[in-house]
Write an enzyme that holds these catalytic residues in place. Structure first.
Site, PDB file in Angstrom:
ATOM      1  N   GLU A 134      55.760  50.884  19.624  1.00 16.18           N
ATOM      2  CA  GLU A 134      54.768  51.946  19.356  1.00 16.18           C
ATOM      3  C   GLU A 134      55.328  53.016  18.410  1.00 16.18           C
ATOM      4  O   GLU A 134      55.109  54.208  18.593  1.00 16.18           O
ATOM      5  CB  GLU A 134      54.238  52.538  20.662  1.00 16.18           C
ATOM      6  CG  GLU A 134      53.547  51.464  21.483  1.00 16.18           C
ATOM      7  CD  GLU A 134      52.517  51.962  22.458  1.00 16.18           C
ATOM      8  OE1 GLU A 134      52.046  53.098  22.319  1.00 16.18           O
ATOM      9  OE2 GLU A 134      52.170  51.182  23.356  1.00 16.18           O
TER      10      GLU A 134
HETATM   11  C1  LIG Z   1      58.575  43.670  23.447  1.00 15.22           C
HETATM   12  C2  LIG Z   1      57.830  44.110  22.229  1.00 15.22           C
HETATM   13  C3  LIG Z   1      56.466  44.344  22.306  1.00 15.22           C
HETATM   14  C4  LIG Z   1      55.752  44.729  21.159  1.00 15.22           C
HETATM   15  N1  LIG Z   1      54.389  44.868  21.242  1.00 15.22           N
HETATM   16  C5  LIG Z   1      53.677  45.061  20.101  1.00 15.22           C
HETATM   17  C6  LIG Z   1      52.249  45.023  20.125  1.00 15.22           C
HETATM   18  O1  LIG Z   1      51.622  44.851  21.174  1.00 15.22           O
HETATM   19  N2  LIG Z   1      51.585  45.175  18.943  1.00 15.22           N
HETATM   20  C7  LIG Z   1      52.224  45.359  17.755  1.00 15.22           C
HETATM   21  O2  LIG Z   1      51.568  45.483  16.724  1.00 15.22           O
HETATM   22  N3  LIG Z   1      53.586  45.405  17.710  1.00 15.22           N
HETATM   23  C8  LIG Z   1      54.324  45.242  18.836  1.00 15.22           C
HETATM   24  N4  LIG Z   1      55.694  45.256  18.803  1.00 15.22           N
HETATM   25  C9  LIG Z   1      56.365  45.489  17.540  1.00 15.22           C
HETATM   26  C10 LIG Z   1      57.067  46.833  17.474  1.00 15.22           C
HETATM   27  O3  LIG Z   1      56.114  47.868  17.400  1.00 15.22           O
HETATM   28  C11 LIG Z   1      58.021  46.802  16.268  1.00 15.22           C
HETATM   29  O4  LIG Z   1      59.094  45.953  16.633  1.00 15.22           O
HETATM   30  C12 LIG Z   1      58.521  48.162  15.866  1.00 15.22           C
HETATM   31  O5  LIG Z   1      57.484  48.927  15.318  1.00 15.22           O
HETATM   32  C13 LIG Z   1      59.669  48.095  14.843  1.00 15.22           C
HETATM   33  O6  LIG Z   1      59.378  47.227  13.794  1.00 15.22           O
HETATM   34  P1  LIG Z   1      60.445  46.104  13.392  1.00 15.22           P
HETATM   35  O7  LIG Z   1      60.813  45.358  14.604  1.00 15.22           O
HETATM   36  O8  LIG Z   1      59.887  45.345  12.257  1.00 15.22           O
HETATM   37  O9  LIG Z   1      61.717  46.907  12.924  1.00 15.22           O
HETATM   38  P2  LIG Z   1      61.983  47.512  11.453  1.00 15.22           P
HETATM   39  O10 LIG Z   1      60.806  48.257  10.993  1.00 15.22           O
HETATM   40  O11 LIG Z   1      62.523  46.444  10.574  1.00 15.22           O
HETATM   41  O12 LIG Z   1      63.124  48.551  11.777  1.00 15.22           O
HETATM   42  C14 LIG Z   1      64.476  48.194  12.013  1.00 15.22           C
HETATM   43  C15 LIG Z   1      65.284  49.484  12.211  1.00 15.22           C
HETATM   44  O13 LIG Z   1      65.209  50.266  11.010  1.00 15.22           O
HETATM   45  C16 LIG Z   1      64.731  51.546  11.314  1.00 15.22           C
HETATM   46  N5  LIG Z   1      63.942  52.048  10.187  1.00 15.22           N
HETATM   47  C17 LIG Z   1      62.944  51.435   9.524  1.00 15.22           C
HETATM   48  N6  LIG Z   1      62.458  52.239   8.589  1.00 15.22           N
HETATM   49  C18 LIG Z   1      63.155  53.403   8.662  1.00 15.22           C
HETATM   50  C19 LIG Z   1      63.123  54.643   7.974  1.00 15.22           C
HETATM   51  N7  LIG Z   1      62.243  54.900   7.026  1.00 15.22           N
HETATM   52  N8  LIG Z   1      63.996  55.594   8.342  1.00 15.22           N
HETATM   53  C20 LIG Z   1      64.891  55.391   9.317  1.00 15.22           C
HETATM   54  N9  LIG Z   1      64.968  54.246  10.010  1.00 15.22           N
HETATM   55  C21 LIG Z   1      64.108  53.267   9.688  1.00 15.22           C
HETATM   56  C22 LIG Z   1      63.896  51.383  12.571  1.00 15.22           C
HETATM   57  O14 LIG Z   1      63.733  52.592  13.260  1.00 15.22           O
HETATM   58  C23 LIG Z   1      64.724  50.366  13.329  1.00 15.22           C
HETATM   59  O15 LIG Z   1      65.777  51.026  13.984  1.00 15.22           O
HETATM   60  C24 LIG Z   1      56.431  44.899  19.935  1.00 15.22           C
HETATM   61  C25 LIG Z   1      57.814  44.690  19.868  1.00 15.22           C
HETATM   62  C26 LIG Z   1      58.502  44.281  20.983  1.00 15.22           C
HETATM   63  C27 LIG Z   1      59.984  44.006  20.867  1.00 15.22           C
END
Ligand SMILES: Cc1cc2nc3c(=O)[nH]c(=O)nc-3n(C[C@H](O)[C@H](O)[C@H](O)COP(=O)(O)OP(=O)(O)OC[C@H]3O[C@@H](n4cnc5c(N)ncnc54)[C@H](O)[C@@H]3O)c2cc1C
Length: 588
Positions: free
Chosen positions: A405
């Site tokens: 989220e």
């Molecule tokens: C168990 C689980 C349930 C989930 N449920 C849902 C759901 O129901 N619906 C849905 O749509 N999604 C869902 N998600 C997805 C979740 O919202 C995303 O995993 C999350 O938003 C992070 O995206 P990402 O995994 O692509 O990480 P990335 O965006 O690739 O980020 C990787 C790291 O880089 C950091 N980062 C990225 N950009 C920046 C920046 N500009 N500045 C500083 N740091 C940065 C992030 O904070 C993180 O630490 C779920 C994920 C999990 C694991």
């Protein structure tokens, strides 16, 4: 009784009144809108009584039937428990009564999420994905026809809901999503293709709120759709094997040329990204409430353990290092709880923008829960690491709260940029002659700046009671300091503040502590006024103790906006990047 502190800002006028009120955005801009947060909100009697009944029903069932440890061990979607929750009406709690739900307000919903999380975070996640985000789009933007079609089954829990925004290549940068819906006017459908990743409830949901790119008046814009599982081309992937929340379902959602009927478009075409973000406002505050519930459970267990466990001839509870941990657990959780229910009350008022408060609740409560559970593991000693005991499960389960989220990094960016944007807008009004105020902020006269930001003093907090006078003075002083630091940062960096994440992080952290401090102060002060200092002893002690730590953290972070070792941090991270890791070993 609400006591209004008139805003003393000269820039408030018809224009500002038209914008939704935001407590934190105003604070960043040097205006203390005390009437938004004082006195501490209390639910109406009827809502309290209804909530009491719902909690009683839930507790009576959960005591014997919701075994979080068993669900974790099974590692599968808890069918029987979900069926029972359905029968209890839990899947319709916030759905309006006209569609067969209980129509509970967000405050009651959050309180219930706390309770579910005390027992089982996986089950809370299932309910939260269904009500907090999965069906929210339909509720907020659906037409009467759409609501009548789906909400009754949603309220009964027969149609489990999910929210599908994330994709393999688009996580934090959600606006870069690539799923696409192309209108086929002849068939009266949108042909939707793409892959959504990590979708909670994915394996069991019947209704997905999906966000996809669309062509709107020749522009490429994101729109929102209701996609039901029965549509051809909809399939879900394997269940992810996760660190925690073992009982919740997390899968890919595959959309292969799905013919989504025109009638499934949510709201206006092209406004999907705005909807996606608005839906998360509520999702975040309920996630924070769940984190508060988990933290309370861990405090209860740790305290019981610390009082029972004897070493060196006495209960470990007596040792100061254990007391220090317990004190931190208590004050942090009290602060998180105070923020959450202040924010839900703001959410229940018309014309209030609570997006920053909700993001701050999520950051603060998720990080507090992580600290609390970590302390609980430590207090439990060896037991903390053993699966037979609850601590390690809570540790695994609560880790995700800092990621989903909106990661806490992204939310920190959001908090600061959304807040200084309002400051930039106000500067624009004052510096009428300036075409590009943020870029040219340095040339604004001090006179103009003074007009925007006026001094915040503790007198602006209404009717502060003597035991809390010092805390109120600190809160006012550091509220003032936050607005000055934000203004300086904006002057110094102009538009490039969007690249200055060290600054954004510090301002957002100071803002989180400040909002927490104001929430505690309002809660404790209201209690003292209504019931007297003796009855409010717990609130006074926790507010003062939290406040003493919080203002020091705020002071340090704000000082670091100006004086810091950011260059060294860049250099140290560059060492890692250029060496593709840690680099040479010291020995051998
Ligand atoms: C168990 C689980 C349930 C989930 N449920 C849902 C759901 O129901 N619906 C849905 O749509 N999604 C869902 N998600 C997805 C979740 O919202 C995303 O995993 C999350 O938003 C992070 O995206 P990402 O995994 O692509 O990480 P990335 O965006 O690739 O980020 C990787 C790291 O880089 C950091 N980062 C990225 N950009 C920046 C920046 N500009 N500045 C500083 N740091 C940065 C992030 O904070 C993180 O630490 C779920 C994920 C999990 C694991």
């Amino acid at each position: 009784m609400g006591i209004t502190t008139p805003s003393r800002a000269t820039s408030t006028g018809a224009e500002r009144a038209a914008a939704p009120k935001s407590f934190m955005k105003s604070l960043f801009n040097g205006h203390l809108e005390a009437d938004m947060v004082f006195p501490y909100p209390r639910q109406e009697r009827e809502a309290r009584e209804t909530l009491g009944l719902v909690l009683e029903t839930f507790r009576a069932w959960a005591r014997d039937h919701l075994d979080g440890a068993a669900i974790d061990r099974r590692g599968a979607f808890p069918e029987a428990e979900v069926k029972a929750l359905r029968e209890l009406g839990m899947f319709g709690m916030t759905i309006p009564e006209e569609y067969g739900g209980a129509g509970l307000p967000i405050t009651s919903y959050c309180r219930l999420m706390e309770e579910i999380c005390r027992h089982c975070a996986a089950t809370a996640t299932i309910v939260g994905a269904h009500l907090g985000i999965g069906s929210k789009g339909l509720l907020l933007y659906g037409t009467g026809e759409q609501k009548a079609k789906w909400l009754p089954a949603v309220a009964r829990g027969e149609l489990l809901c999910a929210y599908a925004l994330t994709e393999p290549g688009s996580g934090s940068d959600a606006a870069s999503l690539t799923a696409r819906a192309v209108r086929d006017a002849a068939r009266g459908v949108w042909v939707l293709s793409g892959t959504k990743r990590y979708i909670t409830n994915g394996g069991h949901a019947g209704l997905f709120t999906v966000f996809a790119r669309t062509a709107v008046d020749g522009e490429d814009r994101i729109s929102a759709f209701v996609v039901t599982r029965d549509l051809p081309g909809v399939s879900t992937g394997k269940e992810e094997d996760k660190l925690g929340l073992k009982g919740s379902s997390t899968t890919d959602l595959n959309l292969d040329k799905v013919p989504v009927p025109d009638g499934n478009l949510l709201g206006e075409p092209g406004r999907g990204f705005k909807y996606a973000m608005e839906i998360l406002n509520d999702g975040r505050v309920s996630l924070a409430a769940g984190a508060v519930g988990g933290a309370k459970e861990m405090i209860d267990r740790s305290v019981e353990f610390a009082l029972e466990r004897r070493q060196f001839g006495r209960p470990i509870a007596e040792f100061e290092m254990i007391r220090g941990k317990v004190a931190g657990m208590m004050t942090g959780t009290y602060a998180a709880e105070s923020m959450v229910y202040l924010t839900t009350a703001l959410a229940e008022r018309d014309g209030v923008d609570y997006s920053i408060e909700s993001a701050l609740c999520k950051i603060f409560a998720s990080e507090n829960a992580w600290r609390v559970v970590n302390h609980a593991v430590q207090i439990a000693g060896g037991n903390g690491f053993i699966r037979e005991y609850p601590y390690e499960r809570y540790l695994r389960d609560c880790r995700i709260n800092m990621i989903f989220e909106g990661t806490n990094e992204i939310l920190r960016v959001f908090v600061t940029l959304a807040a200084v944007q309002r400051l930039g807008e106000e500067l624009k009004k004052v510096g009428r002659a300036l075409r590009d105020p943020i870029a040219q902020i340095g040339v604004l006269s001090d006179f103009a700046l003074r007009k925007i930001r006026q001094a915040i003093t503790d007198e602006q907090f209404p009717d502060i009671q003597p035991p809390l006078a010092k805390t109120a003075a600190r809160a006012a002083r550091y509220a003032e300091a936050l607005s000055i630091a934000a203004e300086r940062a904006l002057r110094r960096h102009g538009k490039t503040i969007v690249e200055r994440e060290f600054v954004q992080e510090r301002l957002a952290e100071a803002a989180g502590d400040l909002f927490a401090l104001v929430a505690c102060l309002s809660r404790a002060n209201t209690r003292v006024r209504e019931e007297g200092a003796e009855a409010a002893r717990r609130d006074i002690v926790l507010t003062r103790t939290f406040g003493n730590a919080a203002w020091r953290r705020i002071r340090r972070r704000l000082a670091q906006v100006e004086k810091n070792q950011d260059e060294n941090l860049i250099r140290a991270s560059d060492l890692a990047y250029s060496g593709r890791g840690f680099g040479p070993d010291l020995v051998g």
